[in-house]
Write an enzyme that holds these catalytic residues in place. Structure first.
Site, PDB file in Angstrom:
ATOM      1  CE  LYS A   1      -2.270   3.180  -3.265  1.00 33.58           C
ATOM      2  NZ  LYS A   1      -2.775   2.033  -2.487  1.00 33.58           N
TER       3      LYS A   1
ATOM      4  CB  SER B   1      -5.465   0.143  -0.159  1.00 34.53           C
ATOM      5  OG  SER B   1      -5.150   0.658   1.118  1.00 34.53           O
TER       6      SER B   1
ATOM      7  CB  SER C   1      -3.998   3.898   0.673  1.00 36.58           C
ATOM      8  OG  SER C   1      -3.669   2.707  -0.032  1.00 36.58           O
TER       9      SER C   1
END
Lengths: 483, 96, 478
Positions: C70, C169, C145
């Protein structure tokens, strides 16, 4: 001092701890490095980096707390103090809010009247320093500022006093006492010029007899103990005038202007600051065990005031001497070593307070940075006592020992400084001098007894100071009588 | 309901400048969220200690050792503005 | 089977038995990525030539395995933008501990994946850069996310990705994209180098196609980290240790009140079906009472935004990132932050600043921390009676891209995921089937603190009985 008002002062002192590395990262905490050369992703607060607490900094803060008689919060934690400023790399300072390491302590000071007084300490906590902001021009109109983060993350303790201080002189005495304790602990050099000791003050006045405090002003930017004393004296006068004129003191922050010798209001600083303190989630809390506190207590050296009192008792010294000798731990140590080997402690004290302090100043060194030790000083004093050297010669020997570390006996030997106490040898010299100065001899005979000093001086000159002056004096009189 | 004045004050604390539209929008949205969040006020927390740390742990320390070298070039490399190995920012102006 | 279709465990086995070489693995995933990336748009930055990134000298467990990270995890090579324009092109002069662990065991960082700005969002649409699409249906979001990481795994661009989970997330995008998403216990994986959203809630974890792959990845990325005070000082077990052990005799708790809430019918049925499968496998499933989910959500939004408002204060344009000019330094701060933060980030900074401000701190922030204690204790009590909790994950399958939702509705999607962040417990999102529309459905399994091994065992047992495909075909023209 005003009869009408009572001065109320509280001090906030920041002391940089003398650790090798910073509080939360492995950067050097040394002063004076090239800009930003002591920085890393952690102390710069780069995204994702995390703090890790320095063990020694914690220990130093606990030592300071215990030396100042503080209670310890056995469950303590760090908190974030949130505000924006370019010298603050993370937008918050890691500090301690509601659970400081130490609380409810005291520092004992001696007032000018020679009485002791306790100044309460609200708290001692551990926190990180900010970086340094350098303004290109004067504050307010400069187009740019520069940031050097070397100081950012250096460990600090903040020591907050109770509003127990009643005069600028007491404030100075408090700072001196605090500094001495910290120097004794060896946890900071307390160098105000380099910013390793900083002091802010809260000052207010109240009508004598009142219980409630008056409105206070905070005074910042005082760069020496003398500046603190002066700034506070100025501030007290300023507030007195306001109150006498029936006006109110404004609660505000004022800065000490050294060149103008006055405090100046810092506009705008008063806007309600809201630091939004909350527990620092990147650091785990601290649990300080009873054993750890005990260990810290055991590690504390004898503190300046205790030592002073002990010197007065044990060595029968005047308070003044004991005070001077305990100014620094090294000096006190030198005294005790010497007094342990030479039994006239007052004589040791005289030499240390006189010749020794003079030489330290002349050579710009601190006690411990010279070559003298207790054994050598005792040896020197023995040499004087047994008449081997005169007090005057002793000063020369002392200086040599101070600088080179050579034993006094060795110096005397090498330089041939041994006092001439041999009567025959000296009598011969005296006879010559008396013969060479008939006018002076006449004067003496005529009753000008003082003139004998001139002849003694001649003898000393001839012998390059090695003559025993008492013996010389006696022999001169004998010689004159013969004439 | 959070007033627009409060919104302006919070924005000031957060170093944010909001447009009039944003103030309006945030004032409404934050009020809604707060209404929802206020549920927690109903929970009886008498005698309950706050949980600051998700893990029971304490006294995580490092030795006092200098482990970093001079890395200033790397640290300064991406500065928006710099001069003489220092970060350069607009001047500090006291607020009137 | 094509190389990119293989699971992480399969790839490791094939490589160890010399059927494929590390270089071939990397080349195959590179080809696949080039084929589908234009449609999925998982990555914000990736190396041009994956095979060239591989170092022969490092022949550990992950030798030749491409792993996507990420974009909020620092890596020495690619950009770490956190999906924000305030960190456009930002390259960190340090690497996160997880990145070190991946490369240290021979793995190759296959790219930095798209995310909601600073991990704030549930759709990845709050990225300042691009919209990532759900590989199962390109008109839908991948969740967030960690949407880029979930999409990359479901699309076969990588066999394994890392995400961060502050309030769901990892698990929610895993649910939306039909892959396994695992949030370990707080402290199992180091947070060093993970740009913080909410420090006391953030935890890194794997997104993979199988439970076994998640366990293998956790073995690599977990560990005590001297750089992270909050990394748990524990002896880490072999997280794959009990994967093959039978789940018969394990006890599962089903929070029936959660199923009565406002959740999608298909998801409710999926949870009930999973419970049935567990019973068939000889496990016990019984109803349990959990603290009201909306309380956890309320407490979560106070704690998370409060911490975030402070964590994001460092983005001020002084040292790195983008800067907007200003007449003085204060104006520069304000202009930089106002211009470069997106609306969701500003909204949360505002909420968090409010919650910490004087006058509200006790009422909101401190109260939330006490509610956190209450919730944690109730969960702990539940875990004294059962082994694992089975429940819903996201209340609905993947939304359509561009769907207009007000913030509170968006926050509500976190309702089943936030309790474990508040309590620090481990939880896993397990693919459980598909909706009538063909969108992935999932269930959530929650274990007690440091109960990873048993949680993975339970998930693996259920996975075998559900047998759900986890790789989106992404045929051209679909």
């Amino acid at each position: 001092m005003s009869k009408k008002y009572e001065t109320v002062i509280g001090l906030e002192v920041h002391v940089q701890l003398q650790t090798e590395s910073k509080l939360f990262c492995g950067c050097s905490a040394a002063y004076g490095a090239e800009p930003n050369s002591n920085t890393c992703p952690i102390c710069l607060g780069l995204p994702g980096t995390l703090p890790m607490l320095n063990k020694r900094a914690l220990r130093f803060a606990l030592q300071a707390s215990r030396a100042a008689d503080c209670q310890i919060n056995q469950f303590s934690k760090f908190d974030r103090k949130n505000y924006f400023y370019p010298d603050l790399p993370k937008g918050y300072q890691i500090s301690q809010y509601d659970l400081p390491l130490g609380y409810d302590g005291r520092i004992t000071i001696e007032t000018e009247e020679g009485e002791t007084k306790e100044i309460g300490l609200t708290r001692i906590h551990l926190e990180e320093d900010a970086g340094k902001l350098i303004h290109a021009g004067s504050v307010g109109d400069s187009a740019h500022s520069y940031v050097d983060y070397n100081r950012g993350g250096v460990p600090l303790i903040e020591i907050v006093s109770e509003p127990d201080i009643r005069s600028p002189e007491e404030a100075r005495a408090y700072l001196n006492a605090l500094k001495q304790i910290i120097l004794y602990l060896g946890i900071s050099d307390c160098n105000m010029e380099e910013g390793s000791l900083r002091c802010d003050a809260n000052v207010s006045l109240r009508t004598r007899g009142d219980r409630e405090f008056g409105i206070k002003a905070e005074v910042k930017n005082m760069n020496s103990f003398r500046a603190v004393e002066r700034a506070l004296a100025y501030e007290v006068k300023r507030q007195e005038k306001l109150l006498d004129a029936g006006r109110k003191v404004v609660q505000e922050t004022r800065t000490w202007d050294e060149s103008r010798q006055e405090t100046v209001s810092m506009r705008g600083k008063e806007e309600a600051e809201d630091y939004r303190y909350f527990p620092e989630p990147d650091l785990m809390p601290l649990e300080i065990s009873d054993e750890f506190i005990e260990e810290i207590d055991d590690s504390l050296p004898e503190l300046p005031l205790e030592k002073k009192h002990r010197f007065q008792e044990q060595y029968d010294l005047p308070a003044y001497d004991a005070g001077v000798l305990t100014q620094s731990r090294e000096l006190a140590k030198l005294f005790e070593e010497s007094a342990g080997k030479y039994d006239d402690a007052k004589e040791v004290s005289n030499w240390l307070m006189g010749e020794y302090l003079r030489l330290l100043k002349e050579n710009e060194v601190e006690p411990g940075q010279d070559e003298l030790n207790g054994e050598k000083l005792a040896e020197l004093l023995e040499l004087i006592e047994d008449g081997t050297i005169s007090s005057k010669i002793a000063k020369e020997v002392f200086e040599e020992t101070f600088v080179s570390g050579k034993a006094p006996g060795e110096v005397v030997e090498e330089r041939g400084l041994k006092q001439i106490s041999d009567e025959d040898e000296l009598a011969e010299i005296v006879a010559g001098i008396v013969a060479d100065n008939p006018e002076v001899v006449e004067d003496i005979k005529g009753g000008k007894d003082k003139a004998i000093g001139f002849l003694v001086g001649q003898v000393m000159q001839e012998t390059r100071g090695k003559a025993n002056p008492q013996l010389a004096n006696q022999l001169i009189r004998e010689e004159i009588e013969k004439h | 309901m959070i007033s627009r004045e409060e919104i302006a004050h919070i924005a000031e604390l957060a170093s944010l400048k909001l447009t009039e539209e944003e103030k309006e929008e945030f004032s409404e949205q934050l009020s809604d969220v707060l209404n929802y969040i206020n549920k927690i006020l109903e929970v009886d927390t008498e005698g309950v200690e706050p949980t600051y740390y998700p893990l029971p742990s304490s006294n995580i320390l490092r030795e006092d050792e200098v482990t970093n070298q001079d890395r200033r070039q790397e640290m300064l490399e991406q500065a928006p503005d710099k001069e003489d190995d220092q970060f350069k920012v607009p001047g500090i102006e006291q607020k009137e | 089977m094509k190389i990119y279709e293989m699971t992480l465990a399969g790839l490791i086995e094939a490589r160890d038995s010399k059927r494929i070489k590390p270089g071939e693995i990397l080349a195959a995933f590179q080809t696949r990525t080039e084929e589908v990336e234009e449609r999925v748009r998982s990555f914000l930055d990736r190396p041009r030539d994956l095979a060239a990134e591989y170092e022969d000298s490092k022949n550990g467990k992950f030798a030749g395995i491409p792993v996507a990270l990420k974009a909020n995890m620092a890596t020495s090579k690619l950009t770490t933008s956190c999906g924000s324009s305030i960190l456009e092109d930002y390259r960190t002069p340090y690497q996160s501990t997880v990145a070190d662990k991946i490369t240290g065991s021979g793995g190759v960082i296959a790219g930095k994946t798209n995310m909601d700005e600073f991990a704030m969002g549930s759709t990845t649409e709050h990225s300042a850069y691009q919209v990532t699409r759900n590989p199962w249906n390109l008109d839908h979001v991948p969740g967030g996310s960690s949407g880029g990481s979930a999409a990359a795994v479901a699309a076969g661009e990588v066999p394994c990705a890392l995400g961060s989970d502050t309030g769901g997330s990892i698990r929610q995008p895993a649910a939306f994209c039909g892959v396994v998403g695992f949030k370990p216990t707080y402290g199992v994986v180091s947070r060093y180098g993970l740009a913080a959203f909410a420090s006391s809630l953030d935890q890194i974890g794997p997104l993979t196609r199988t439970v076994e792959d998640a366990a293998i990845t956790l073995n690599i990325i977990s560990g005590v980290d001297p750089l992270d005070s909050t990394s748990a000082r524990i002896d880490h077990p072999d997280y794959t240790g009990k994967l093959d052990q039978d789940i018969a005799g394990m006890s599962f708790g089903l929070p029936s009140s959660y199923l009565e809430m406002d959740i999608d019918e298909e998801i409710r049925n999926q949870v009930l079906e999973a419970a049935e499968k567990l019973r068939e496998a000889g496990a016990e499933v019984r109803e349990i009472e959990l603290p009201p989910a909306d309380l956890a959500l309320a407490a979560y939004y106070i704690i998370a935004t409060a911490e975030a408002s402070s964590n994001l204060a460092r983005y001020d344009g002084v040292q790195y990132g983008t800067r907007q000019s200003g007449d003085n330094v204060r104006d520069m701060f304000v202009n930089t932050r106002s211009f470069s933060f997106g609306p969701e980030v500003k909204r949360r900074i505002m909420l968090g600043t409010f919650a910490l401000s004087s006058g509200y701190q006790d009422e909101l922030y401190k109260k939330a921390l006490k509610v956190r204690t209450v919730i944690k204790e109730k969960y702990e009590k539940v875990f004294s009676e059962i082994d694992i909790i089975l429940g819903p994950n996201s209340p609905a399958p993947a939304f359509k891209i561009g769907e207009d939702m007000d913030p509170l509705d968006v926050y509500y999607t976190d309702i089943f995921t936030v309790p474990v962040n508040i309590s620090g417990f481990p939880a896993l999102s397990l693919p459980a089937g598909f909706s009538e529309q063909g969108l992935p459905l999932s269930v959530q399994l929650i274990g007690p603190a440091f109960g990873e091994v048993e949680l993975l065992q339970a998930a693996s047992g259920l996975e075998k009985r559900l047998d759900v495909p986890t790789l989106a075909a992404l045929e051209k023209g679909r």
